[in-house]
Design an enzyme around this catalytic site. Sequence first.
Site, short mmCIF file in Angstrom:
data_model
loop_
_atom_site.label_atom_id
_atom_site.label_comp_id
_atom_site.label_asym_id
_atom_site.label_seq_id
_atom_site.Cartn_x
_atom_site.Cartn_y
_atom_site.Cartn_z
CG LEU A 515 -1.99 -1.07 1.30
CD1 LEU A 515 -2.67 -1.03 2.64
CD2 LEU A 515 -2.99 -0.88 0.19
N GLY A 521 8.81 1.37 7.59
CA GLY A 521 8.65 0.10 6.90
C GLY A 521 7.46 0.11 5.97
CB VAL A 523 1.71 -0.04 4.93
CG1 VAL A 523 0.35 -0.42 5.49
CG2 VAL A 523 2.44 0.86 5.90
CG ASP A 636 6.58 12.19 10.36
OD1 ASP A 636 6.78 11.01 10.01
OD2 ASP A 636 6.90 13.16 9.67
#
Length: 822
Positions: A515, A521, A523, A636
């Site tokens: 995705l 990392g 997804v 973030d």
Amino acid sequence: MTPRIAQLIHKLILLLIIQSVACLSREEDTISAGVVIKDPQTIASQKQIYKLGFFTPPNTTNRYLGIFFAFSEETVIWVANRDTPLKDSSGAVALSRDGNLVVLDGTNQTVWSTNLTTGTTSSVMNSTAQILDTGNLVLREEATGDVLWESFSEPTDVIVPGMTLSQNVKTGKMVALSAWKNASDPELGSFTAGLEAQSIPQLATWDEGRPHWRSGPWNGLIFLGIKEMFYAYLDGFTQVKNDSAGNFFYTKPQENVYITASVNSTGSVIRKVWNGVAKRWDVGWTAPENECDVYGKCGAFGSCNVMQSPICSCLRGFEPANEEEWGRGNWTNGCRRRKQLQCGGDGFERLRYMKVPDFAQPLPSRVQDECRTRCLGNCSCIAYAYDSYIGCMFWSNTLIDTQEFGSIGVDLYVRLSASEFGSRDGTKLYIIIPVAVSFVCISVMIFVAWWLMVKRKGDKVKDTSIVEAGQTFTTDSTAIVLRNETKEVNIGELPKFTFEMLAKATNQFHEDNLLGRGGFGPVYKGILANGKEIAVKRLSAESGQGMQEFMNEVIVISKLQHRNLVKLLGGCVENEEKILIYEYMPNKSLDACLFGSTNPTKKVLDWNMRYSIIEGIGRGILYLHRDSRLKIIHRDLKPSNVLLDQDWNPKISDFGMARIFGGNEDHGSTARVVGTYGYMAPEYGMEGRFSEKSDVYSFGVLILEIIKGKKNTHYFNDELSLSLIGCAWKMWSEGDGLSFVEEGIASRETEEEMVKCIQIGLLCVQESPNNRPAIQTVLSMLSGEIGELPLPKQPVFAEQNGSTNQNGYSNNELTLTALDGR
Ligand SMILES: *[C@@H]1O[C@H](CO)[C@@H](O)[C@H](O)[C@H]1NC(C)=O
Ligand SMILES: *[C@@H]1O[C@H](CO)[C@@H](O)[C@H](O)[C@H]1NC(C)=O
Ligand SMILES: *[C@@H]1O[C@H](CO)[C@@H](O)[C@H](O)[C@H]1NC(C)=O
Ligand SMILES: *[C@@H]1O[C@H](CO)[C@@H](O)[C@H](O)[C@H]1NC(C)=O
Ligand SMILES: *[C@@H]1O[C@H](CO)[C@@H](O)[C@H](O)[C@H]1NC(C)=O
Ligand SMILES: *[C@@H]1O[C@H](CO)[C@@H](O)[C@H](O)[C@H]1NC(C)=O
Ligand SMILES: *[C@@H]1O[C@H](CO)[C@@H](O)[C@H](O)[C@H]1NC(C)=O
Ligand SMILES: *[C@@H]1O[C@H](CO)[C@@H](O)[C@H](O)[C@H]1NC(C)=O
Ligand SMILES: *[C@@H]1O[C@H](CO)[C@@H](O)[C@H](O)[C@H]1NC(C)=O
């Protein structure tokens, strides 16, 4: 005095105390003029991570000056006098009168020196040498603090985070690693390891200058020739392009994470991670890993496959150059073309899942078809490949160091004479039949083995996980090693998932289910055995990295519940795998919808939709800042961290960097600046100070991006060369706000609302945090409860050529992790 000011002063005093304490203990990490460090004395970096001192390698009595880990003294990362050992322990290290750092033997003879000359020998420098917590030994001019020399620029056989490997593309000069002669002798050995940056950058090792191994091309995220990188998150490398001085790679330092990569005396590159619990170094990855990884194993136009016997074969359309030698297993002479190319009427043979050959020439391109056309149109092009980050890769003279990975990798298209494709070609059948037969046999064998495995596992695990219909079985299934022993980490009352379930749900973390990639990392989309759709975030598949972020996310998000925050469904910690499971968001992230220009969903995002997304994000932030039991600063916020559910409700995700505040605390500072360029408030990006107002800043950038439909980091106004914020400011302050709005949604009817939103965005991105409205004020402004909006001040980045990075980072979405020593 208000309590807040009192608190501030209190903090300031505390800070001063801490700093003066730091000054006192400084002595021990620095060598200054007149100080002599005699063997066996050492100096240690401030946080006692690294030491500088003398050591003896195993099985010898020689003494060397080196830098080693304080907690693992046999792990030496740098050696000074590698070619000139001290025969006894009477050595010393000091600053010579001319300011150089020198190693002296028992008779005060210089055996090693930093060898700096100051033009004329008469001028003398006053210098100090300091060992830093990064492992760098730095020689500075005392008066100015200028760095005269540093050990990081002259590495021996180890690289640690913070160091760079580089090659100057103009001069060819490298900063590279060079192996020890043997485990007891640090003298220059025959192997070197470094970065080749002349064409597409790649890592390589050399044996006496001859290529020994290569990583394959760097595509901005991974090395295409390192199989592990396709599915494990082998982080630690970042590329920095620098036109004047070449092409850098550097690893990002992280607190409490110790990683080394070294080249040993037999040419293996070994990556190790410090296991703080077991107090040992765990080997993460090595290269070359097998025979096929050795450079040019099968010669020109040969292809290596470790799963086959013999491992070497000629590419289709090629035959051994020397049949007899080849038969004996001497593959060095490689293969030659069977039928000469005609240039005009050639075709391409597709080879799947390859490590592409050496000497690729890149051509940025968006479409794969372009690579084919271009290669066909150039008679000297003999092969091409496509990678979505690099674009086209072309080969012209030879194809060497090609490997079949089997289940993962790049497709290589090799040019062959048209007659090779003719169906009446007898030789073709001749080849195909045995190949097909063995393929069928192997497939059957693999299937049986796999079926037995599934059956066995299924018996043990309660969830029998019936394989979903339509899930095609490929050799991918063997690509992921299922780790059985679980190392339990307390992840609270979270529902637990097994790695096996998740691997199955995501079709072995197949690329097709990807995705997106977050800071920590990839997804994946997954479908559980019961049909429920999930999103699976897989953190660093090895090493201790990301654990802090992982735990942080678990702790923060498991305590929160709000319709504008993404919901965590569970977690999985198995050995080195750290995985989080979220509810699946069918409409992906705001990033994908808003900026994917070809994305059909973009049409859905009309003004009303965008307005309600802005409000939704605002409500999510309000909940974090004010309404939840905890006070949370996200740190973030950016479009890729805003997900959209089936009704286009925005949901904030990714709490890996969030900070929780207790009681009446309301701001903090950090030595570790994390965030993303383009969204970080100036005071946070530059000084590490963060507060609710730094989230408000990021929200302001988000608002402007949503209105403009363009990324802050990607935005360049052709004529004005302004950043997105600068452009918004210019148009808004000239009374022409509407022309800032994305074409296609700008409309006179909604002009008032749009211009108001731009103004709110500009209020949020003001330089001084005090001038920025709090989030509840922003929401009141959006809802119209506050009629008369204040006038924003000119944003800090408005005049510059961009808050977008002009600093040479190749990747505009680079997540920054920097140690801030100020
Ligand atoms: C040191 O010597 C011993 C005995 O000869 C040997 O077993 C060991 O492997 C050697 N160590 C190294 C690092 O060479
Ligand atoms: C080496 O130099 C130190 C300091 O300058 C001095 O004290 C020492 O006696 C010298 N040693 C020899 C063997 O000359
Ligand atoms: C310093 O210079 C001397 C003489 O030029 C040379 O022999 C020595 O190898 C140099 N040392 C280093 C560390 O470069
Ligand atoms: C070095 O320090 C000495 C004593 O403090 C001073 O006299 C001298 O001028 C300094 N030299 C330079 C080049 O700064
Ligand atoms: C390492 O190399 C040195 C010479 O270069 C040699 O004398 C020594 O025996 C070697 N040691 C080992 C353990 O191979
Ligand atoms: C270098 O590392 C490789 C891979 O771990 C290992 O097989 C080899 O023995 C090492 N060489 C030496 C001299 O230790
Ligand atoms: C393989 O053949 C080449 C020349 O064709 C020769 O130089 C080399 O020694 C051979 N290698 C082996 C292992 O026989
Ligand atoms: C054909 O390819 C070669 C090698 O890649 C390149 O040097 C040459 O410029 C290309 N010619 C044309 C006309 O594009
Ligand atoms: C490029 O490298 C040079 C030399 O190391 C350095 O001075 C310069 O600041 C770098 N430029 C960028 C844009 O990083």
